[in-house]
Write a protein that holds these residues in place. Structure first.
Motif: not given
Length: 269
Positions: A226-231
């Motif tokens: 999820a954190d990488y998708q946010e980026k």
């Protein structure tokens, strides 16, 4: 007034109507239904990943740009490539983005190749790798496109509009790609050109984004987080905002320099 001189005025009229209601954006989550797309090392499938990203991207773009955002598919459904183009043009968008995840065919390459690529349309590919990516994404495309029975004038106007859209596609691709690399730290595989069917015929600046290699063990795992998708979502949104800002500047300049239309004087009897 010449036909070519009409093109900036056509774009200016479209941009003026779009700016009043906010930009119009079409996002195309690749594949869907029986067409799963690329397969990841951890049982990931491209069709699910890109839909997840596209839904998040729509929400972010609506929040930060006031855009009207349309998805070619909002669920796990098969939509033929020509229908995606028709859908996009029917929305009269200011820009079009097709979201994908890449893959390599052999175990050795899957362990080695990673990174982000951003494409815009060209009749010829930037290289063998770009050609292979286009071939994979075009696997479901029809072998021939129907030719519309337009008048000569309409054909010329449509062709010129597409030429202008192609120049915009290059600017959009670089704006998004630079933000993606800066935000994610992913391997920079460049802004490339290739004959993607889904970009053919879209009458707006259009790009195809390969957000990473789902087949790479580490990058594939990052794409699921999820954190990488946010980026990714934040970077694409920033790139779109950069492009829209540039487009508004160009529209303002075109309006200042266009002047009144020139009408040919009547011929003497």
């Amino acid at each position: 007034m010449t036909v070519r001189a009409l093109v900036p005025l056509l774009w200016l009229a479209l941009a003026s109507s779009a700016s009043a209601a906010g930009p119009r954006i079409v996002i195309d989550p690749g594949h869907g239904g029986a067409k799963t797309g690329a397969l990841g090392a951890a049982e990931q499938v491209e069709k699910a990943l890109v839909l997840q990203l596209s839904l998040k991207l729509r929400e972010r773009l609506e929040e930060e740009t006031g855009a009207q955002v349309f998805l070619t598919r909002e669920k796990d459904a098969l939509l033929p490539l020509p229908d995606r183009v028709t859908f996009a043009n029917g929305k009269r968008p200011d820009l079009f983005m097709s979201i994908h995840a890449n893959s390599m065919p052999t175990r050795k390459l899957r362990e080695r190749v990673e990174g982000i690529e951003t494409y815009f349309l060209s009749a010829s590919a930037s290289g063998a790798g770009a050609r292979a990516t286009a071939d994979r994404e075009n696997a479901d495309a029809p072998r021939a496109q129907a030719v519309q029975n337009d008048s000569t004038l309409n054909f010329i106007l449509h062709d010129l509009v597409r030429m202008d859209a192609h120049a915009g596609s290059s600017r959009l691709a670089y704006a998004i790609h630079q933000r993606l690399i800066a935000s994610t730290g992913a391997s920079d595989r460049g802004v490339l050109q290739a004959p993607f069917f889904v970009l053919t015929g879209v009458e707006a600046p259009a790009v195809l984004i390969e957000v990473g290699y789902i087949s790479h063990p580490q990058e594939g795992a990052r794409l699921a987080r999820a954190d990488y998708q946010e980026k990714l979502v934040s970077a694409i949104t920033s790139g779109v905002k950069d492009f829209l800002k540039d487009m508004r500047k160009r529209d303002a300049h075109a309006e200042e320099t266009a002047g009144p239309p020139q009408v040919a004087a009547p011929t003497s009897p």
